[in-house]
Design a protein around this motif. Sequence first.
Motif, PDB file in Angstrom:
ATOM      1  N   VAL A  27       7.592  73.396  84.772  1.00  0.00           N
ATOM      2  CA  VAL A  27       7.171  72.035  84.428  1.00  0.00           C
ATOM      3  C   VAL A  27       8.053  71.503  83.293  1.00  0.00           C
ATOM      4  CG1 VAL A  27       5.289  70.628  83.490  1.00  0.00           C
ATOM      5  CG2 VAL A  27       4.778  72.386  85.198  1.00  0.00           C
ATOM      6  N   ILE A  31      10.639  68.181  83.345  1.00  0.00           N
ATOM      7  CA  ILE A  31      10.585  67.068  82.381  1.00  0.00           C
ATOM      8  C   ILE A  31      11.930  66.910  81.671  1.00  0.00           C
ATOM      9  CG2 ILE A  31       9.483  66.256  80.253  1.00  0.00           C
ATOM     10  CD1 ILE A  31       6.959  67.872  81.301  1.00  0.00           C
ATOM     11  N   HIS A  96       3.873  70.080  91.864  1.00  0.00           N
ATOM     12  CA  HIS A  96       4.016  68.821  91.119  1.00  0.00           C
ATOM     13  C   HIS A  96       5.314  68.810  90.312  1.00  0.00           C
ATOM     14  CE1 HIS A  96       0.261  67.114  92.350  1.00  0.00           C
ATOM     15  NE2 HIS A  96      -0.400  68.207  92.016  1.00  0.00           N
ATOM     16  N   ILE A 100       8.297  66.043  90.487  1.00  0.00           N
ATOM     17  CA  ILE A 100       8.887  65.388  89.310  1.00  0.00           C
ATOM     18  C   ILE A 100      10.414  65.547  89.351  1.00  0.00           C
ATOM     19  CG2 ILE A 100       9.090  65.482  86.778  1.00  0.00           C
ATOM     20  CD1 ILE A 100       6.100  66.266  86.707  1.00  0.00           C
ATOM     21  N   ALA A 123       4.161  63.530  78.959  1.00  0.00           N
ATOM     22  CA  ALA A 123       4.599  64.852  79.412  1.00  0.00           C
ATOM     23  C   ALA A 123       4.258  65.914  78.376  1.00  0.00           C
ATOM     24  CB  ALA A 123       6.107  64.830  79.689  1.00  0.00           C
ATOM     25  N   ALA A 126       0.515  66.677  78.492  1.00  0.00           N
ATOM     26  CA  ALA A 126       0.135  67.453  79.681  1.00  0.00           C
ATOM     27  C   ALA A 126       0.595  68.911  79.545  1.00  0.00           C
ATOM     28  CB  ALA A 126       0.730  66.821  80.936  1.00  0.00           C
ATOM     29  N   VAL A 155      -4.379  61.889  78.548  1.00  0.00           N
ATOM     30  CA  VAL A 155      -3.331  61.854  79.572  1.00  0.00           C
ATOM     31  C   VAL A 155      -3.627  60.749  80.597  1.00  0.00           C
ATOM     32  CG1 VAL A 155      -2.204  63.179  81.414  1.00  0.00           C
ATOM     33  CG2 VAL A 155      -2.705  64.272  79.238  1.00  0.00           C
ATOM     34  N   ASN A 159      -1.339  57.474  81.576  1.00  0.00           N
ATOM     35  CA  ASN A 159      -0.983  57.170  82.955  1.00  0.00           C
ATOM     36  C   ASN A 159      -1.303  55.704  83.294  1.00  0.00           C
ATOM     37  OD1 ASN A 159       0.047  57.962  85.479  1.00  0.00           O
ATOM     38  ND2 ASN A 159      -2.029  58.183  86.290  1.00  0.00           N
ATOM     39  N   ASN A 189       2.146  62.580  88.866  1.00  0.00           N
ATOM     40  CA  ASN A 189       2.255  64.041  88.956  1.00  0.00           C
ATOM     41  C   ASN A 189       1.899  64.718  87.632  1.00  0.00           C
ATOM     42  OD1 ASN A 189       3.346  65.210  91.637  1.00  0.00           O
ATOM     43  ND2 ASN A 189       4.465  63.302  91.392  1.00  0.00           N
ATOM     44  N   LEU A 190       2.270  64.085  86.519  1.00  0.00           N
ATOM     45  CA  LEU A 190       1.887  64.635  85.210  1.00  0.00           C
ATOM     46  C   LEU A 190       0.369  64.608  85.041  1.00  0.00           C
ATOM     47  CD1 LEU A 190       4.597  63.081  82.867  1.00  0.00           C
ATOM     48  CD2 LEU A 190       4.307  65.517  83.408  1.00  0.00           C
ATOM     49  N   GLU A 191      -0.231  63.541  85.534  1.00  0.00           N
ATOM     50  CA  GLU A 191      -1.687  63.422  85.443  1.00  0.00           C
ATOM     51  C   GLU A 191      -2.354  64.525  86.257  1.00  0.00           C
ATOM     52  OE1 GLU A 191      -3.864  60.398  87.636  1.00  0.00           O
ATOM     53  OE2 GLU A 191      -5.220  62.070  87.248  1.00  0.00           O
TER      54      GLU A 191
END
Lengths: 221, 221
Positions: A27, A31, A96, A100, A123, A126, A155, A159, A189-191
């Motif tokens: 992840v 990012i 996810h 991203i 980001a 999360a 978060v 969003n 996707n971060l959410e």
Amino acid sequence: MERHFHEDLKELKQRLLRMGLLVEETVEKAIQALLKRDSILANQVVAGDKVINQLEIEIDEMGHSLIALGQPMAVDLRVVTSILKINTDLERMGDHAVNIAERSLIVMKEPVLKTHIHLPEMAQAALKMLKDALDAFVNGDVELARSVLKRDDEVDDYNDEIYQQIVELMQKDPSIVKTGMSLIIIGHNLERIADLANNIAEDVIYMKQGKEVRHHIETQQ
Amino acid sequence: MERHFHEDLKELKQRLLRMGLLVEETVEKAIQALLKRDSILANQVVAGDKVINQLEIEIDEMGHSLIALGQPMAVDLRVVTSILKINTDLERMGDHAVNIAERSLIVMKEPVLKTHIHLPEMAQAALKMLKDALDAFVNGDVELARSVLKRDDEVDDYNDEIYQQIVELMQKDPSIVKTGMSLIIIGHNLERIADLANNIAEDVIYMKQGKEVRHHIETQQ
């Protein structure tokens, strides 16, 4: 038999932790790929998904054979079923991260947006939820798990804000539609990653206390 | 004990089937709400999510206590763990139906798009996958389950097409950005519903044959 089971359970926990650290790293890379416009990093994330998928299957099979052969009761059973759930959640986070990375490859081909969007802050929030959920799992820290649950709203707010902001930008300047769409999808996707970190925190609480916290929390909001 | 377990397992299957039919109906309502611009129906879907969440918890608890008390082996254990996975997938589909209903409420407030988007066709394909996955579960029909897996690409293709089409429309006419964004998000949710129907089909195959099909299928593509 008894000692055998606990040795296997320890090994299962170790593997889940390894899986957790790998997903966390993935992840983070996704990012970084977006923020630094680094296509090599983005492609690494996409290619690395196979390893995460393989790890998920291994942990899943090991957990199920531990239930079948060890026939654990009460606490031990709860620990194994929690590990199986966390495993599924981690694998989904990996998916996810791939989304991203794929979107960041599109963003890189377009000009940089002139307006600052709070995506890096979102980001970070999360990612911190994921890190803390994993720490809560390793240390059986229910308090830390509870603190993860509280941060989900933050978060979600990011969003919503990002969504509104980008929709307005696109309405004013249709030339940024492609970038805008991709950034909105990255936000989404971060959410979802934050939601899944939430699930892990809930499983840690269930594992330690045997209390089902899913949905009840949602209803309270 | 033995007879008790199989009676409980039958009851668990019944509940999962009830959950499945409820989720199917909910997805169908969400799509109808969008197509008929029916805000009452959309609000029904949003409100109905609590019932699905409650059912999920009940099935989850029943399944886990069945494992703990019945200590099933081999096939029986595989059936219970498959039910638990399908249960989670159905609950997630419910969440996606809510997302679709919420987005349809936004779409209703904006003018109707002049261009035809293949969203109704995509919705039908996704819904058919869900129906067939549930039928495959009820009848233990591995062939039907396999046919569900094959149709996932079709839904993905619709999603890509819709995305491209709407991005172009938004670039030409920024006044449709709000509607366009919502339709793209609805498409994304339908795609997730199809993915989850896929998961259910995979679990049916695993349940009947004890073979792990997850990810292997993906890798072949």
